[in-house]
Motif scaffolding. Structure first.
Motif, PDB file in Angstrom:
ATOM      1  N   TRP A 194       0.873  -1.270  -0.090  1.00  0.00           N
ATOM      2  CA  TRP A 194      -0.012   0.109  -0.064  1.00  0.00           C
ATOM      3  C   TRP A 194       0.942   1.092  -0.177  1.00  0.00           C
ATOM      4  CZ3 TRP A 194      -4.860  -0.743  -1.150  1.00  0.00           C
ATOM      5  CH2 TRP A 194      -5.424  -1.897  -0.842  1.00  0.00           C
ATOM      6  N   SER A 195       1.848   1.118   0.541  1.00  0.00           N
ATOM      7  CA  SER A 195       2.828   2.271   0.716  1.00  0.00           C
ATOM      8  C   SER A 195       3.475   2.749  -0.739  1.00  0.00           C
ATOM      9  CB  SER A 195       4.192   2.054   1.566  1.00  0.00           C
ATOM     10  OG  SER A 195       4.857   1.121   1.008  1.00  0.00           O
ATOM     11  N   VAL A 196       3.630   1.672  -1.682  1.00  0.00           N
ATOM     12  CA  VAL A 196       3.966   2.031  -3.135  1.00  0.00           C
ATOM     13  C   VAL A 196       2.571   2.673  -3.769  1.00  0.00           C
ATOM     14  CG1 VAL A 196       4.734   1.011  -5.252  1.00  0.00           C
ATOM     15  CG2 VAL A 196       5.607   0.033  -3.043  1.00  0.00           C
ATOM     16  N   LEU A 197       1.581   2.165  -3.675  1.00  0.00           N
ATOM     17  CA  LEU A 197       0.391   2.633  -4.204  1.00  0.00           C
ATOM     18  C   LEU A 197      -0.013   4.051  -3.735  1.00  0.00           C
ATOM     19  CD1 LEU A 197      -2.094  -0.185  -3.904  1.00  0.00           C
ATOM     20  CD2 LEU A 197      -0.831   0.272  -6.010  1.00  0.00           C
ATOM     21  N   LEU A 198       0.297   4.462  -2.453  1.00  0.00           N
ATOM     22  CA  LEU A 198       0.133   5.765  -2.085  1.00  0.00           C
ATOM     23  C   LEU A 198       1.417   6.604  -2.581  1.00  0.00           C
ATOM     24  CD1 LEU A 198      -0.874   7.845  -0.261  1.00  0.00           C
ATOM     25  CD2 LEU A 198       0.516   7.120   1.620  1.00  0.00           C
ATOM     26  N   ALA A 622      15.711 -10.702 -12.587  1.00  0.00           N
ATOM     27  CA  ALA A 622      15.730  -9.693 -13.371  1.00  0.00           C
ATOM     28  C   ALA A 622      14.281  -9.199 -13.860  1.00  0.00           C
ATOM     29  CB  ALA A 622      16.455  -9.723 -14.596  1.00  0.00           C
ATOM     30  N   LEU A 623      14.078  -7.914 -13.947  1.00  0.00           N
ATOM     31  CA  LEU A 623      12.764  -7.365 -14.170  1.00  0.00           C
ATOM     32  C   LEU A 623      12.352  -7.858 -15.711  1.00  0.00           C
ATOM     33  CD1 LEU A 623      12.347  -3.775 -12.734  1.00  0.00           C
ATOM     34  CD2 LEU A 623      11.276  -5.911 -11.958  1.00  0.00           C
ATOM     35  N   PRO A 624      11.043  -8.343 -16.169  1.00  0.00           N
ATOM     36  CA  PRO A 624      11.003  -8.487 -17.415  1.00  0.00           C
ATOM     37  C   PRO A 624      11.128  -7.614 -18.570  1.00  0.00           C
ATOM     38  CG  PRO A 624       8.860  -8.432 -16.174  1.00  0.00           C
ATOM     39  CD  PRO A 624      10.009  -8.348 -15.104  1.00  0.00           C
ATOM     40  N   GLN A 625      11.332  -7.887 -19.609  1.00  0.00           N
ATOM     41  CA  GLN A 625      11.263  -6.902 -20.869  1.00  0.00           C
ATOM     42  C   GLN A 625      10.080  -6.564 -21.279  1.00  0.00           C
ATOM     43  OE1 GLN A 625      14.591  -9.590 -22.859  1.00  0.00           O
ATOM     44  NE2 GLN A 625      15.503  -7.372 -22.982  1.00  0.00           N
ATOM     45  N   THR A 626       9.232  -6.020 -20.631  1.00  0.00           N
ATOM     46  CA  THR A 626       7.613  -5.596 -21.082  1.00  0.00           C
ATOM     47  C   THR A 626       7.598  -4.088 -21.051  1.00  0.00           C
ATOM     48  OG1 THR A 626       6.910  -5.713 -18.734  1.00  0.00           O
ATOM     49  CG2 THR A 626       7.048  -7.862 -19.883  1.00  0.00           C
ATOM     50  N   ALA A 627       6.322  -3.705 -21.633  1.00  0.00           N
ATOM     51  CA  ALA A 627       6.043  -2.382 -21.781  1.00  0.00           C
ATOM     52  C   ALA A 627       5.757  -1.807 -20.391  1.00  0.00           C
ATOM     53  CB  ALA A 627       4.857  -2.146 -22.787  1.00  0.00           C
ATOM     54  N   LEU A 684       5.799  -1.765 -10.332  1.00  0.00           N
ATOM     55  CA  LEU A 684       4.257  -2.215  -9.516  1.00  0.00           C
ATOM     56  C   LEU A 684       3.685  -2.865 -11.005  1.00  0.00           C
ATOM     57  CD1 LEU A 684       2.265  -1.892  -7.197  1.00  0.00           C
ATOM     58  CD2 LEU A 684       1.422  -0.047  -8.343  1.00  0.00           C
ATOM     59  N   SER A 685       3.531  -4.239 -10.779  1.00  0.00           N
ATOM     60  CA  SER A 685       2.925  -4.770 -11.896  1.00  0.00           C
ATOM     61  C   SER A 685       1.454  -4.995 -11.585  1.00  0.00           C
ATOM     62  CB  SER A 685       3.293  -6.557 -11.893  1.00  0.00           C
ATOM     63  OG  SER A 685       2.597  -7.161 -12.916  1.00  0.00           O
ATOM     64  N   LEU A 698      -7.255 -13.632 -22.237  1.00  0.00           N
ATOM     65  CA  LEU A 698      -6.691 -14.262 -20.713  1.00  0.00           C
ATOM     66  C   LEU A 698      -6.282 -12.988 -20.066  1.00  0.00           C
ATOM     67  CD1 LEU A 698      -4.731 -17.019 -22.076  1.00  0.00           C
ATOM     68  CD2 LEU A 698      -7.125 -17.023 -21.531  1.00  0.00           C
ATOM     69  N   ASN A 699      -6.574 -13.009 -18.837  1.00  0.00           N
ATOM     70  CA  ASN A 699      -6.373 -11.635 -17.821  1.00  0.00           C
ATOM     71  C   ASN A 699      -5.949 -12.274 -16.545  1.00  0.00           C
ATOM     72  OD1 ASN A 699      -7.333  -9.879 -19.983  1.00  0.00           O
ATOM     73  ND2 ASN A 699      -9.485  -9.599 -18.849  1.00  0.00           N
ATOM     74  N   GLN A 700      -4.760 -11.738 -16.329  1.00  0.00           N
ATOM     75  CA  GLN A 700      -4.041 -12.149 -14.860  1.00  0.00           C
ATOM     76  C   GLN A 700      -3.848 -10.883 -14.135  1.00  0.00           C
ATOM     77  OE1 GLN A 700      -0.890 -15.035 -14.782  1.00  0.00           O
ATOM     78  NE2 GLN A 700       0.115 -13.726 -13.049  1.00  0.00           N
ATOM     79  N   VAL A 701      -4.909 -10.411 -13.468  1.00  0.00           N
ATOM     80  CA  VAL A 701      -4.942  -9.071 -12.784  1.00  0.00           C
ATOM     81  C   VAL A 701      -4.281  -9.406 -11.378  1.00  0.00           C
ATOM     82  CG1 VAL A 701      -6.415  -7.413 -11.859  1.00  0.00           C
ATOM     83  CG2 VAL A 701      -7.447  -8.702 -13.740  1.00  0.00           C
ATOM     84  N   MET A 702      -3.287  -8.292 -11.167  1.00  0.00           N
ATOM     85  CA  MET A 702      -2.456  -8.455 -10.003  1.00  0.00           C
ATOM     86  C   MET A 702      -2.004  -7.022  -9.631  1.00  0.00           C
ATOM     87  SD  MET A 702       0.605 -10.239 -11.807  1.00  0.00           S
ATOM     88  CE  MET A 702       1.656 -10.534 -10.250  1.00  0.00           C
ATOM     89  N   VAL A 703      -1.684  -6.685  -8.451  1.00  0.00           N
ATOM     90  CA  VAL A 703      -1.228  -5.536  -8.018  1.00  0.00           C
ATOM     91  C   VAL A 703       0.256  -5.679  -7.325  1.00  0.00           C
ATOM     92  CG1 VAL A 703      -1.506  -3.315  -6.455  1.00  0.00           C
ATOM     93  CG2 VAL A 703      -3.761  -4.516  -7.433  1.00  0.00           C
ATOM     94  N   GLY A 704       1.346  -5.376  -8.050  1.00  0.00           N
ATOM     95  CA  GLY A 704       2.574  -5.734  -7.480  1.00  0.00           C
ATOM     96  C   GLY A 704       2.832  -7.146  -7.836  1.00  0.00           C
ATOM     97  N   ASP A 705       3.165  -7.980  -6.545  1.00  0.00           N
ATOM     98  CA  ASP A 705       3.492  -9.275  -6.590  1.00  0.00           C
ATOM     99  C   ASP A 705       2.194  -9.995  -6.314  1.00  0.00           C
ATOM    100  OD1 ASP A 705       6.161  -8.845  -7.231  1.00  0.00           O
ATOM    101  OD2 ASP A 705       6.615  -8.566  -5.119  1.00  0.00           O
ATOM    102  N   VAL A 706       0.972  -9.205  -5.925  1.00  0.00           N
ATOM    103  CA  VAL A 706       0.006 -10.073  -5.281  1.00  0.00           C
ATOM    104  C   VAL A 706      -1.079 -10.259  -6.589  1.00  0.00           C
ATOM    105  CG1 VAL A 706      -1.877  -9.903  -3.532  1.00  0.00           C
ATOM    106  CG2 VAL A 706       0.424  -8.821  -3.151  1.00  0.00           C
ATOM    107  N   PRO A 707      -1.331 -11.624  -6.929  1.00  0.00           N
ATOM    108  CA  PRO A 707      -2.301 -11.796  -7.868  1.00  0.00           C
ATOM    109  C   PRO A 707      -3.789 -11.822  -7.111  1.00  0.00           C
ATOM    110  CG  PRO A 707      -1.179 -13.954  -7.024  1.00  0.00           C
ATOM    111  CD  PRO A 707      -0.464 -12.750  -6.521  1.00  0.00           C
TER     112      PRO A 707
END
Length: 754
Positions: A194-198, A622-627, A684-685, A698-707
């Protein structure tokens, strides 16, 4: 937990004697345990844990959450032991009475037991909980009542009951296991950062305030200045991808002199390249000129970076040849080459005797110029890694730029026309062998192979199925006679598609593609690519097979562009990361030889290799190579430079300002937030999306590391389109994309080849 304080004592008596009410001490213990568990469950649901769960606590006695739970169970144990003591005293009295009774009335007791056995043989036995607990050795001698064979068979060993209790207590010893017990996600809403979201919310407020102040336009309305600052740092941005676009969109042209260098003058929404390749949307609808992203940048240079001098802070740029325009005045425009070459120009820098850069006449390209910088932002992206397979670089289509999408769309249209020619129609041939050869050749001309089972390969396969289903449908399809000849092959080296998604979504992707007729080849390697064939082989086997086809599309791996190798040659060896990427710290800075140049080069996007530690992983990755990663890094660097952090210090700090500047609104805002030192980058994924065809996604909805949740099907398709529409570069693009979707739904895809 390393020790189980909740395990029942093995030394206490486990002998159970039936009581008048038909129950026993085990039933009482079960009631006590159930009540305690229910009480603690309610407590967990009502109270917020004092410490957020970390996976390392699963085997650590110092976990405060686990210690609290252990204390609770110890209290339960003390209650059970007190009850056992009372039961033992009652057992002793009862057994003494039974011994006296047996010594006086032994014959009568035998008769009573025989009558009970006869009754049990006439009616089915339903053992009570006390009956299911056999007697074990005790310090006090006991006389066990004889049991019938049926009673012995139906009884449950006490050790199994004890094991069940211990398994339950072991299972609830961690927070994740307890949530699974309650049918909750092990990564619940309490695990969200939540601190990151804030902080992200406050960053957005800051961005809006900066825009209102006019700093994106090179002004400072609050200071009454309509011109940029006199002394601005020069920032040279290489590329127009996701990281560069996010930076240019947020960078303050009042504080920074921004020059963008790229071989293309636009940003493209890359997740929709597959849709553009089949005409679902037009490629101009998902592009935005970089000059329109921020019209107040100082300049845009259409060219390609080919060299860099890190020590002197200079970058060499080879300008794009404009022969398409300049040749028109000479009558040679029809023969002019395409100005957007699909691969990077491998031009070397040529120097004069005095050390200045001059034009490299050997390559016949544009002039080479040199740009000075204070900060160099490397966001050049990656190239296709097709060179690892013989023939792939020469014969495969790529899908990384708008020009790639345009070429692929033209090739698909040509394949349809090629398969519709009379030389491959059966009715032109009299004998059966000729007709069979014509049929096989026609099918070869409509066979398309997609290499790579990631999001790009899966989405392109789904889009191709949608396209062929429309143009070949009966009875009004433009190519309805070819509907039985089209074939799409997906070649993937892994055991499952979409390895970055959850397992259930991977299986759904495979089933959706196979239901549409896609031939999915898993655990398969691409051995060779020819003009009209591919050679594939199963992993771990020497057998290969050749598949004749028309089009091969590379959507597998990425490789660094030549400029990255040039930059790495001037950095320390520790700067070389995995896959040819550049290692960076939490502030996107690569290591340098000199402290004077440290912080002058910032690397973002697919080029950067930054290892982050997930709270649910044992080791960083390593962080993924994504947009998503590239876009967030671009915004992060823009805020750092807007705030004026000293990038040479670790962590970057705010510099000392004059009296009038120290009390600016931005400075007070940063001090109020405690940002005297720049925070490190936190990715923050927000989840993963993939289209699989037939209006299913297909949708995989998550906030950060939390699916949070997974969706597949029509509802997921609506969410997929909503997210893609909302993420467009501008409202203009949103309107164009929405119109393209409506046009395709109403009138179909345009098959005109221009």
């Amino acid at each position: 937990m390393k020790t189980r304080s909740t395990t029942r004592s093995t030394t206490r008596s486990t002998t159970r004697v039936s009581m008048a009410g038909g129950g026993g001490m085990d039933a009482y213990e079960a009631q006590m345990m159930a009540a305690a568990q229910e009480s603690y469950t309610q407590q967990l649901l009502q109270e917020e844990p004092s410490t957020s769960y970390n996976s390392q606590y699963s085997n650590d006695d110092d976990d405060p959450y686990e210690m609290e739970f252990t204390k609770h169970l110890l209290a339960i144990q003390r209650e059970l032991e007190a009850a056992d003591a009372a039961a033992a005293a009652a057992d002793t009295v009862s057994r003494g009475e039974q011994q006296n009774y047996q010594s006086v009335n032994y014959d009568g007791q035998q008769l009573q037991q025989q009558q009970q056995q006869q009754q049990q043989q006439q009616s089915p036995s339903y053992p009570t909980y006390a009956e299911t607990t056999p007697s074990t050795t005790s310090s006090t001698p006991t006389i066990q009542e004889p049991k019938s064979e049926q009673q012995t068979t139906s009884s449950i060993p006490n050790s199994e009951e004890e094991d069940r209790s211990d398994k339950f207590l072991s299972m609830v010893s961690t927070e994740i296991a307890y949530k699974k017990l309650l049918n909750q996600s092990p990564y619940s809403i309490t695990d969200i950062e939540w601190s990151v979201l804030l902080q992200r919310t406050l960053d957005n407020i800051e961005d809006g305030t900066q825009k209102e102040n006019g700093k994106f336009k090179g002004q400072s309305r609050w200071r009454g200045r309509v011109e940029p600052k006199g002394e601005r740092k020069t920032v040279v941005v290489l590329g127009t991808g996701w990281a560069s676009h996010a930076f240019v969109k947020l960078a303050s042209t009042y504080d920074l002199r921004i020059v963008v260098v790229s071989p293309v003058n636009h940003f493209v929404f890359t997740p929709m390249l597959a849709s553009a390749a089949v005409g679902t949307v037009e490629y101009r609808s998902m592009t935005e000129p970089i000059r329109c992203t921020n019209p107040y940048i100082d300049n845009f240079v259409e060219g390609r970076a080919i060299g860099v001098d890190v020590q002197n802070k200079k970058v060499q740029v080879q300008l794009t040849s404009l022969s398409t325009v300049t040749g028109a005045f000479k009558g040679v425009a029809s023969n002019a080459p395409c100005r957007l070459d699909p691969e990077p120009v491998l031009t070397s820098v040529v120097y004069d005797d005095d050390g200045s850069v001059r034009r490299d006449k050997r390559m016949g390209a544009g002039d080479v110029i040199e740009l000075n910088y204070d900060h160099l932002l490397v966001t050049v992206g990656t190239a296709s890694r097709s060179s690892i397979v013989p023939g792939a670089k020469e014969h495969c289509f790529n899908l990384k730029t708008s020009q790639d999408s345009k070429r692929l769309r033209t090739a698909i249209g040509e394949a349809l026309e090629f398969a519709a020619r009379p030389d491959v129609q059966e009715f032109y041939y009299p004998d059966e062998n000729s007709r069979m050869r014509a049929r096989e050749e026609r099918r070869r001309r409509l066979r398309i192979a997609v290499v790579g089972g990631g999001p790009t390969g899966v989405e392109l396969s789904g889009e191709l199925c949608d396209f062929f289903a429309q143009v070949c449908r009966f009875p009004d399809g433009a190519y309805q006679r070819l509907r039985e000849d089209v074939e799409v092959i997906l070649v993937h080296g892994g055991s499952e598609l979409l390895p970055s998604m959850d397992r259930e979504l991977r299986g759904r992707a495979l089933k959706a593609l196979e239901d549409q007729g896609v031939r999915v080849c898993l655990n398969t390697r691409l051995k060779e690519v020819g003009q009209d064939y591919v050679v594939i082989g199963e992993k771990g086997s020497d057998e290969v097979r050749t598949i004749p086809l028309a089009i091969t599309i590379w959507a597998a791996g990425n490789a660094p562009v030549p400029f990255v190798r040039e930059l790495l040659s001037q950095l320390p060896p520790c700067a070389a990361g995995s896959g040819g990427r550049i290692n960076v710290d939490r502030w996107c800075r690569p290591p340098m030889h000199s402290a004077d140049t440290f912080g002058s080069v910032l690397v973002m996007g697919d080029v950067a290799c930054f290892e982050a530690q997930s709270k649910y992983e044992e080791s960083p990755s390593a962080l993924p190579q994504t947009a998503q990663v590239a876009g967030q890094q671009g915004s992060f660097v823009a805020r750092m430079l807007n705030r004026g952090y000293d990038m040479q210090t670790t962590p970057p700090t705010l510099p000392e300002l004059s009296a009038d500047q120290a009390f600016s609104v931005l400075r007070l805002w940063l001090v109020f937030r405690g940002l005297d030192e720049a925070p490190g980058f936190n990715f923050l994924s927000l989840g993963l999306l993939a289209y699989v065809g037939q209006e299913e996604a297909l949708n995989q909805v998550m906030v950060g590391d939390v699916p949070l949740f997974n969706y597949s099907g029509k509802i997921a398709f609506v969410l997929w389109r909503s997210v893609y529409l909302a993420k467009q570069a501008s409202s203009r693009n949103q309107a164009l994309i929405a119109f393209d979707w409506l046009r395709t739904e109403a009138f179909g895809r345009d098959i005109t080849r221009l």
